[in-house]
Design an enzyme around this catalytic site. Structure first.
Site, PDB file in Angstrom:
ATOM      1  N   ARG A 184       6.284 -30.277 -73.322  1.00 28.44           N
ATOM      2  CA  ARG A 184       5.893 -30.038 -71.930  1.00 28.44           C
ATOM      3  C   ARG A 184       7.034 -30.442 -71.026  1.00 28.44           C
ATOM      4  NH1 ARG A 184      -0.465 -32.015 -71.656  1.00 28.44           N
ATOM      5  NH2 ARG A 184      -1.101 -30.698 -73.393  1.00 28.44           N
ATOM      6  N   GLN A 206       0.026 -34.340 -80.511  1.00 30.66           N
ATOM      7  CA  GLN A 206      -1.387 -34.552 -80.193  1.00 30.66           C
ATOM      8  C   GLN A 206      -2.205 -34.783 -81.446  1.00 30.66           C
ATOM      9  OE1 GLN A 206      -3.772 -32.238 -77.524  1.00 30.66           O
ATOM     10  NE2 GLN A 206      -1.983 -31.402 -76.465  1.00 30.66           N
ATOM     11  N   HIS A 219     -10.039 -28.516 -81.939  1.00 26.88           N
ATOM     12  CA  HIS A 219     -10.868 -27.601 -81.154  1.00 26.88           C
ATOM     13  C   HIS A 219     -12.140 -27.357 -81.927  1.00 26.88           C
ATOM     14  CE1 HIS A 219      -6.871 -27.109 -79.414  1.00 26.88           C
ATOM     15  NE2 HIS A 219      -7.553 -27.008 -78.298  1.00 26.88           N
ATOM     16  N   HIS A 269     -12.263 -28.951 -76.512  1.00 36.00           N
ATOM     17  CA  HIS A 269     -10.908 -29.441 -76.819  1.00 36.00           C
ATOM     18  C   HIS A 269     -11.031 -30.954 -76.844  1.00 36.00           C
ATOM     19  CE1 HIS A 269      -8.860 -25.795 -74.911  1.00 36.00           C
ATOM     20  NE2 HIS A 269     -10.081 -25.716 -74.441  1.00 36.00           N
TER      21      HIS A 269
HETATM   22  C1  TSB Z   1      -7.102 -31.861 -76.209  1.00 35.43           C
HETATM   23  N1  TSB Z   1      -5.723 -28.546 -75.051  1.00 35.43           N
HETATM   24  C2  TSB Z   1      -6.112 -29.913 -74.914  1.00 35.43           C
HETATM   25  C3  TSB Z   1      -6.339 -30.525 -76.291  1.00 35.43           C
HETATM   26  O1  TSB Z   1      -7.084 -29.649 -77.094  1.00 35.43           O
HETATM   27  C4  TSB Z   1      -4.986 -30.653 -74.183  1.00 35.43           C
HETATM   28  O2  TSB Z   1      -3.825 -30.351 -74.397  1.00 35.43           O
HETATM   29  N2  TSB Z   1      -5.363 -31.605 -73.342  1.00 35.43           N
HETATM   30  S1  TSB Z   1      -4.354 -32.489 -72.459  1.00 35.43           S
HETATM   31  O3  TSB Z   1      -3.476 -31.660 -71.730  1.00 35.43           O
HETATM   32  O4  TSB Z   1      -5.166 -33.389 -71.700  1.00 35.43           O
HETATM   33  O5  TSB Z   1      -3.474 -33.336 -73.434  1.00 35.43           O
HETATM   34  C5  TSB Z   1      -4.073 -34.140 -74.412  1.00 35.43           C
HETATM   35  C6  TSB Z   1      -3.608 -35.572 -74.308  1.00 35.43           C
HETATM   36  O6  TSB Z   1      -2.196 -35.632 -74.452  1.00 35.43           O
HETATM   37  C7  TSB Z   1      -3.867 -36.253 -72.974  1.00 35.43           C
HETATM   38  O7  TSB Z   1      -5.177 -36.723 -72.910  1.00 35.43           O
HETATM   39  C8  TSB Z   1      -2.847 -37.372 -72.985  1.00 35.43           C
HETATM   40  O8  TSB Z   1      -3.372 -38.508 -73.647  1.00 35.43           O
HETATM   41  C9  TSB Z   1      -1.710 -36.816 -73.832  1.00 35.43           C
HETATM   42  N3  TSB Z   1      -0.520 -36.432 -73.028  1.00 35.43           N
HETATM   43  C10 TSB Z   1      -0.476 -35.506 -72.065  1.00 35.43           C
HETATM   44  N4  TSB Z   1       0.770 -35.403 -71.557  1.00 35.43           N
HETATM   45  C11 TSB Z   1       1.534 -36.302 -72.235  1.00 35.43           C
HETATM   46  C12 TSB Z   1       2.916 -36.685 -72.170  1.00 35.43           C
HETATM   47  N5  TSB Z   1       3.761 -36.110 -71.337  1.00 35.43           N
HETATM   48  N6  TSB Z   1       3.358 -37.656 -73.016  1.00 35.43           N
HETATM   49  C13 TSB Z   1       2.498 -38.238 -73.887  1.00 35.43           C
HETATM   50  N7  TSB Z   1       1.217 -37.916 -73.993  1.00 35.43           N
HETATM   51  C14 TSB Z   1       0.715 -36.966 -73.176  1.00 35.43           C
HETATM   52 ZN    ZN Z   2      -6.889 -27.520 -76.446  1.00 35.46          ZN
END
Ligand code: TSB
Ligand code: ZN
Length: 583
Positions: A305, A323, A327, A457
């Site tokens: 990201r 992550q 799902h 999710h």
């Molecule tokens: C849960 N599509 C969903 C997935 O299926 C999803 O991507 N959710 S999210 O955008 O909330 O991201 C999931 C988790 O990733 C967040 O709850 C957070 O704990 C972690 N996260 C998000 N951005 C970052 C980052 N830049 N660095 C580290 N962890 C992150």
């Molecule tokens: Zn998702």
């Protein structure tokens, strides 16, 4: 720890102290111009243009001294209300204030606050006199872009904090110090858990062997939990075509968080920011009947990201993350039960890690905002009520955040407070009505009719990166036995006589799968034992003549001065039990 923004008096006090600081700066740098000086959780800051001067530690001391002087002088703080024209005239030589004043509507009242020779445009409120701002500390300084835009000029920012008494201030500073010591970036470096390198890039940490052990344990741990709950794990590529993300909608709604696309032959690829599209395709790989549902597709999935370079932080906010994703494909009727299972899993995991300081946030739609939210009132009401019911049934404490839901559905997040900086989300569980439609997902219901499943999710750890960052700070670098990179340190009392027995025990433990170290350096026993404690090794084994003769083991547990002597079997049982209990 006190939050300066949440307490009315502390907020006033800190904002007044920001003015006091600006006044002192003006005395030292008469040409200084001031941008904004808000109160923040930690205290206050003020952004200022010092005409090219870059601040040093000595400047901070000078400013601090001047502040003390002004505060002692004890001038009253006086509010004055003026019209927009008067304000424009009063601040005509100050482009920063003009910028602020221009944002006021015609006819709106503008207020100024004055203390002695210093006047600042300000909404207030303030304390009565600068005398109240006696117990302060200037904490740090940094550069900051005007309006936060890297294309703009760099201003000087000074941070500080002010409290009502010297005792409260010193207690607060002590706590700040303690937080700095817990900072996972500091511990990560000391314990060689992870590193960064400019050749790899900002926000792209490298997990070192010690950190990798912890991560692997976390992976094994959550994999076993998920397996028992019927999750099916997959591996999918960390890229996808632009078309995949156009189908999912990310290309339209999430593009600013994604790395730019790359052309390979005649295909356009992106590094994936999320795994949902891949998992939708996994579901779609074959037809489904209602009898197959719920289907839970899990993956430890690497995502990329775009995070602003100023926002990346150790393992907590990264650009390349993994992550603990899944799902869940469910029927409408199954939403409640599946959601409940996810919340239970979150609670279970937090209990295993002894995490107590967290808040559940239930993010709901804003009913009046028809633009932001997917339009199906019945679906929304139904889903939101179900989530609430689950939380109430489980008696978990939560707060509701109206208007914070995602476009595609309501969600539950777990918020935690890092040692330094703003709160972050760890776990998340998001309901989604939309994505299955975009991918044309179906199942056949009991009447033989096609239906669209609902998707949940969920990420329990969030990312391994962020969870590890949080865990390091929670345990202050003292990991429980099951997670500790080195679990046991074996020290012979005297190398000449006891090394052989120590080696035998070392081999035994290593063979059983423990992460064990043998300290056979030619150093004093007391020195080696001290080092074992400094390295925070959970169990230190000390082997001398007595142990050798009786084939026994003496050990010390981190945090205790007591030496315990037991048989080999008892020692192995002890280790096994402690690891099983995860304490
Ligand atoms: C849960 N599509 C969903 C997935 O299926 C999803 O991507 N959710 S999210 O955008 O909330 O991201 C999931 C988790 O990733 C967040 O709850 C957070 O704990 C972690 N996260 C998000 N951005 C970052 C980052 N830049 N660095 C580290 N962890 C992150
Ligand atoms: Zn998702």
């Amino acid at each position: 720890m006190e939050n300066m923004k949440e307490n009315e008096y502390l907020s006033k006090l800190n904002h007044s102290c920001a003015h006091l600081m600006a006044q002192a700066v003006k005395h030292i740098y008469p040409n200084a111009l001031f941008w904004v000086g808000p109160v923040i959780e930690e205290g206050f800051y003020y952004d200022m243009d010092l005409g090219g001067v870059t601040l040093t530690e000595e400047d901070l001391e000078k400013i601090s001294k001047e502040m003390k002087k002004i505060s002692k002088d004890g001038k009253r703080i006086i509010r004055e209300e003026i019209s927009k024209e008067e304000a424009l005239e009063k601040f005509k030589n100050d482009p920063y204030k003009i910028d602020l004043i221009e944002n006021f509507k015609e006819g709106e009242v503008i207020s100024c606050y004055s203390q002695g020779d210093f006047t600042d445009l300000c909404r207030g409120p303030h304390v009565e006199s600068v005398k109240e701002c006696k117990h302060f500390k200037l904490l740090k300084f940094s550069g900051s872009y005007y309006k936060g835009d890297p294309k703009n000029k760099v201003l000087q920012r000074i941070y500080g904090v002010c409290l009502p008494s010297e005792e409260e201030l010193s207690q607060y500073l002590e706590e700040l110090e303690d937080r700095k010591l817990r900072d996972h970036r500091k511990i990560g470096k000391e314990q060689e858990l992870f590193m960064n390198h400019e050749l790899v890039g900002a926000g792209m940490p490298l997990w070192l062997p010690n950190g990798a052990i912890i991560r692997k344990e976390l992976e094994n741990y959550i994999y076993e939990k998920e397996k028992k709950l019927g999750y099916l794990h997959v591996y999918t590529p960390c890229v996808g075509t632009v078309n995949l993300y156009k189908t999912s909608g990310h290309w339209d709604h999430y593009k600013e968080n994604m790395f730019p696309k790359m052309q390979v032959d005649d295909e356009e690829f992106v590094l994936r920011p999320m795994n949902c599209p891949h998992h939708m395709l996994v579901y779609k790989n074959k037809p489904h009947s209602y009898r197959d549902l719920p289907i839970r597709i899990g993956e430890f999935a690497t995502d990329f990201r775009y995070e602003a370079s100023g926002a990346v932080k150790g393992l907590e906010r990264v650009r390349c993350m993994c992550q603990n994703d899944a799902h869940l494909f469910v029927t409408k009727e199954q939403i409640k039960e599946e959601f409940q299972k996810v919340v239970r899993l979150i609670l279970d995991v937090y209990q295993d890690f002894g995490i107590k300081n967290y808040k559940f946030r239930l993010s709901l739609r804003d009913k009046n905002d028809k633009e932001k939210y997917f339009d199906d009132d019945e679906m929304w009401d139904n889903a939101e009520n179900k989530l609430r019911e689950v939380l109430n049934d489980l008696k978990v404490d939560y707060f509701e955040a109206i208007g914070e839901a995602a476009f595609y559905g309501p969600k539950l997040d777990v918020e935690v407070k890092p040692a330094v900086g703003p709160d972050v989300t760890l776990s998340t569980c998001q309901l989604d009505f939309l994505l299955p439609r975009r991918f044309d997902l179906t199942y056949i219901d009991s009447n033989g009719e096609k239906q669209v499943p609902v998707v949940l999710h969920r990420a329990i750890f969030g990312t391994f990166d962020r969870f590890t960052a949080f865990l390091i700070e929670e345990v202050k670098g003292i990991f429980p036995l099951w997670l500790s990179p080195t679990q046991i340190n074996v020290i012979p009392v005297n190398n000449e006589y006891h090394l052989e027995y120590a080696k035998e025990i070392f081999d035994l433990l290593q063979d059983l799968g423990y992460r064990v170290k043998l300290d056979s350096r030619e150093e004093k026993l007391s020195y080696k034992m001290r080092e074992s404690v400094i390295q925070k090794i959970p169990v230190t084994v000390i082997l001398g003549q007595k142990e050798m003769d009786s084939s026994s083991i003496s050990y010390r547990v981190y945090g205790s001065e007591e030496t315990i002597t037991v048989s080999k079997e008892e020692f192995l049982n002890y280790l096994k039990e402690r690891i099983e209990k995860k304490n």
